[in-house]
Design a protein around this motif. Structure first.
Motif, PDB file in Angstrom:
ATOM      1  N   GLN A  95      17.807  32.729  36.383  1.00 50.98           N
ATOM      2  CA  GLN A  95      19.070  33.010  37.922  1.00 50.98           C
ATOM      3  C   GLN A  95      19.496  34.176  37.760  1.00 50.98           C
ATOM      4  O   GLN A  95      19.428  35.296  37.986  1.00 50.98           O
ATOM      5  N   LEU A  96      19.706  35.263  36.146  1.00 51.05           N
ATOM      6  CA  LEU A  96      19.841  36.243  35.912  1.00 51.05           C
ATOM      7  C   LEU A  96      18.824  36.942  35.588  1.00 51.05           C
ATOM      8  O   LEU A  96      18.858  38.430  36.831  1.00 51.05           O
ATOM      9  N   ASN A  97      17.259  36.674  35.621  1.00 51.32           N
ATOM     10  CA  ASN A  97      16.309  37.550  35.688  1.00 51.32           C
ATOM     11  C   ASN A  97      16.000  37.796  37.372  1.00 51.32           C
ATOM     12  O   ASN A  97      15.615  39.060  37.015  1.00 51.32           O
ATOM     13  N   SER A  98      16.085  37.116  38.444  1.00 47.89           N
ATOM     14  CA  SER A  98      16.278  37.031  39.718  1.00 47.89           C
ATOM     15  C   SER A  98      17.203  38.048  40.485  1.00 47.89           C
ATOM     16  O   SER A  98      16.731  38.670  41.284  1.00 47.89           O
ATOM     17  N   MET A  99      18.872  37.688  39.062  1.00 44.65           N
ATOM     18  CA  MET A  99      19.248  38.482  40.472  1.00 44.65           C
ATOM     19  C   MET A  99      18.831  40.235  39.710  1.00 44.65           C
ATOM     20  O   MET A  99      19.364  41.307  40.451  1.00 44.65           O
ATOM     21  N   ALA A 100      18.177  40.311  38.371  1.00 46.35           N
ATOM     22  CA  ALA A 100      18.461  41.467  37.923  1.00 46.35           C
ATOM     23  C   ALA A 100      16.467  42.521  38.505  1.00 46.35           C
ATOM     24  O   ALA A 100      16.680  43.627  38.502  1.00 46.35           O
ATOM     25  N   GLY A 101      15.869  41.792  38.965  1.00 48.29           N
ATOM     26  CA  GLY A 101      15.053  41.776  39.732  1.00 48.29           C
ATOM     27  C   GLY A 101      13.793  41.794  38.995  1.00 48.29           C
ATOM     28  O   GLY A 101      12.673  42.672  39.085  1.00 48.29           O
ATOM     29  N   GLU A 102      13.572  41.752  37.816  1.00 50.79           N
ATOM     30  CA  GLU A 102      12.890  41.826  36.981  1.00 50.79           C
ATOM     31  C   GLU A 102      11.515  40.571  37.056  1.00 50.79           C
ATOM     32  O   GLU A 102      12.125  39.282  37.267  1.00 50.79           O
ATOM     33  N   GLY A 103      10.549  41.225  36.504  1.00 50.42           N
ATOM     34  CA  GLY A 103       9.473  39.866  36.408  1.00 50.42           C
ATOM     35  C   GLY A 103       8.977  39.821  37.825  1.00 50.42           C
ATOM     36  O   GLY A 103      10.024  39.725  38.924  1.00 50.42           O
ATOM     37  N   ARG A 104       7.789  38.632  37.820  1.00 53.19           N
ATOM     38  CA  ARG A 104       7.498  38.578  38.903  1.00 53.19           C
ATOM     39  C   ARG A 104       7.758  36.724  38.715  1.00 53.19           C
ATOM     40  O   ARG A 104       6.498  36.279  38.279  1.00 53.19           O
ATOM     41  N   PRO A 105       8.195  35.967  38.792  1.00 49.79           N
ATOM     42  CA  PRO A 105       8.664  34.661  38.716  1.00 49.79           C
ATOM     43  C   PRO A 105       7.269  33.551  39.180  1.00 49.79           C
ATOM     44  O   PRO A 105       6.883  34.215  40.428  1.00 49.79           O
ATOM     45  N   ARG A 106       5.971  32.946  39.111  1.00 50.01           N
ATOM     46  CA  ARG A 106       5.651  32.287  39.771  1.00 50.01           C
ATOM     47  C   ARG A 106       5.826  31.775  41.339  1.00 50.01           C
ATOM     48  O   ARG A 106       4.907  31.765  41.747  1.00 50.01           O
ATOM     49  N   ASN A 127      32.132  45.662  33.777  1.00 49.89           N
ATOM     50  CA  ASN A 127      32.633  47.033  34.532  1.00 49.89           C
ATOM     51  C   ASN A 127      32.094  47.556  36.210  1.00 49.89           C
ATOM     52  O   ASN A 127      31.971  48.506  36.041  1.00 49.89           O
ATOM     53  N   ASP A 128      32.825  46.406  36.865  1.00 43.90           N
ATOM     54  CA  ASP A 128      32.982  46.788  38.278  1.00 43.90           C
ATOM     55  C   ASP A 128      31.906  47.541  38.491  1.00 43.90           C
ATOM     56  O   ASP A 128      31.228  48.127  39.480  1.00 43.90           O
ATOM     57  N   GLY A 129      30.354  46.915  38.041  1.00 40.40           N
ATOM     58  CA  GLY A 129      29.096  47.542  38.529  1.00 40.40           C
ATOM     59  C   GLY A 129      28.520  46.423  39.894  1.00 40.40           C
ATOM     60  O   GLY A 129      29.245  45.010  39.848  1.00 40.40           O
ATOM     61  N   SER A 130      27.540  46.687  40.053  1.00 40.87           N
ATOM     62  CA  SER A 130      27.153  45.483  40.956  1.00 40.87           C
ATOM     63  C   SER A 130      26.555  44.313  39.965  1.00 40.87           C
ATOM     64  O   SER A 130      26.229  44.192  38.870  1.00 40.87           O
ATOM     65  N   GLN A 131      26.474  43.102  40.847  1.00 43.19           N
ATOM     66  CA  GLN A 131      25.938  41.871  40.806  1.00 43.19           C
ATOM     67  C   GLN A 131      24.570  42.307  38.955  1.00 43.19           C
ATOM     68  O   GLN A 131      23.980  41.711  38.649  1.00 43.19           O
ATOM     69  N   ASP A 132      23.273  43.374  40.247  1.00 40.91           N
ATOM     70  CA  ASP A 132      22.456  43.476  39.256  1.00 40.91           C
ATOM     71  C   ASP A 132      22.889  44.237  38.265  1.00 40.91           C
ATOM     72  O   ASP A 132      21.863  43.676  37.112  1.00 40.91           O
ATOM     73  N   ASP A 133      23.341  45.292  38.185  1.00 43.26           N
ATOM     74  CA  ASP A 133      23.935  45.903  36.712  1.00 43.26           C
ATOM     75  C   ASP A 133      24.375  45.102  35.910  1.00 43.26           C
ATOM     76  O   ASP A 133      23.492  45.061  34.443  1.00 43.26           O
ATOM     77  N   ALA A 134      24.906  43.706  36.210  1.00 43.84           N
ATOM     78  CA  ALA A 134      25.523  42.551  34.975  1.00 43.84           C
ATOM     79  C   ALA A 134      24.472  41.750  34.695  1.00 43.84           C
ATOM     80  O   ALA A 134      24.936  41.620  33.779  1.00 43.84           O
ATOM     81  N   ARG A 171      18.620  32.754  44.418  1.00 41.26           N
ATOM     82  CA  ARG A 171      19.602  33.388  43.941  1.00 41.26           C
ATOM     83  C   ARG A 171      20.605  31.872  44.226  1.00 41.26           C
ATOM     84  O   ARG A 171      21.144  31.365  45.512  1.00 41.26           O
ATOM     85  N   GLU A 172      21.117  31.371  43.085  1.00 41.60           N
ATOM     86  CA  GLU A 172      22.127  30.214  43.643  1.00 41.60           C
ATOM     87  C   GLU A 172      23.091  30.890  44.189  1.00 41.60           C
ATOM     88  O   GLU A 172      23.816  32.655  43.306  1.00 41.60           O
ATOM     89  N   PRO A 173      24.022  29.864  44.676  1.00 46.34           N
ATOM     90  CA  PRO A 173      25.057  30.728  45.144  1.00 46.34           C
ATOM     91  C   PRO A 173      26.256  30.775  44.029  1.00 46.34           C
ATOM     92  O   PRO A 173      27.747  31.213  44.449  1.00 46.34           O
TER      93      PRO A 173
END
Length: 128
Positions: free
Chosen positions: A86-97, A111-118, A102-104
């Motif tokens: 889930q975190l990798n999907s949110m962070a946009g890292e890697g290429r899942p097969r 630190n008040d950042g975006s969920q991607d940064d978090a 994104r789970e609701p």
């Protein structure tokens, strides 16, 4: 070339609550959470829609909220693998097969950042 060797922050507690089964548990490790989830998956009658609310709290107070599907599969139950996916999907890292939606129920903020940064920071700093 210097490398930053910092230890990742460990889990303090994990709270699990089966959505429809009125069951809950509080454990202190991913392994113990997997044991509980394996038992719930084995006992689940409605394997299509059953889910478990998960709240992982780390030693510094950071927490992640998610949902874990209580469905039978050929893979071993692994809460850590589920959260990393889930975190990798949110962070946009890697290429899942497979496409990873994104789970609701996933909720993280640093630190008040975006969920991607978090999500990126969680993968780097926390022992998941």
């Amino acid at each position: 070339m210097a490398t930053d060797v910092t230890e990742k922050v460990d889990v303090s507690k994990i709270e699990l609550e089966a959505v429809d089964a009125r069951a809950n548990a509080r454990v202190t490790s991913m392994e113990a959470a997997n044991t509980v989830l394996e038992r719930w998956v084995a006992n689940e009658q409605d394997t299509d829609n059953a889910q478990c609310e998960v709240r992982v709290v780390f030693e510094d107070g950071f927490h992640i909220r998610s949902r874990y599907p209580l469905t039978r599969s050929e893979k071993r139950v692994s809460l850590a693998r589920h959260l990393r996916k889930q975190l990798n999907s949110m962070a946009g890292e890697g290429r899942p097969r497979k496409a990873c939606r994104r789970e609701p129920g996933l909720d993280i903020r640093l630190n008040d950042g975006s969920q991607d940064d978090a999500a990126r920071e969680a993968l780097e700093r926390y022992n998941i």
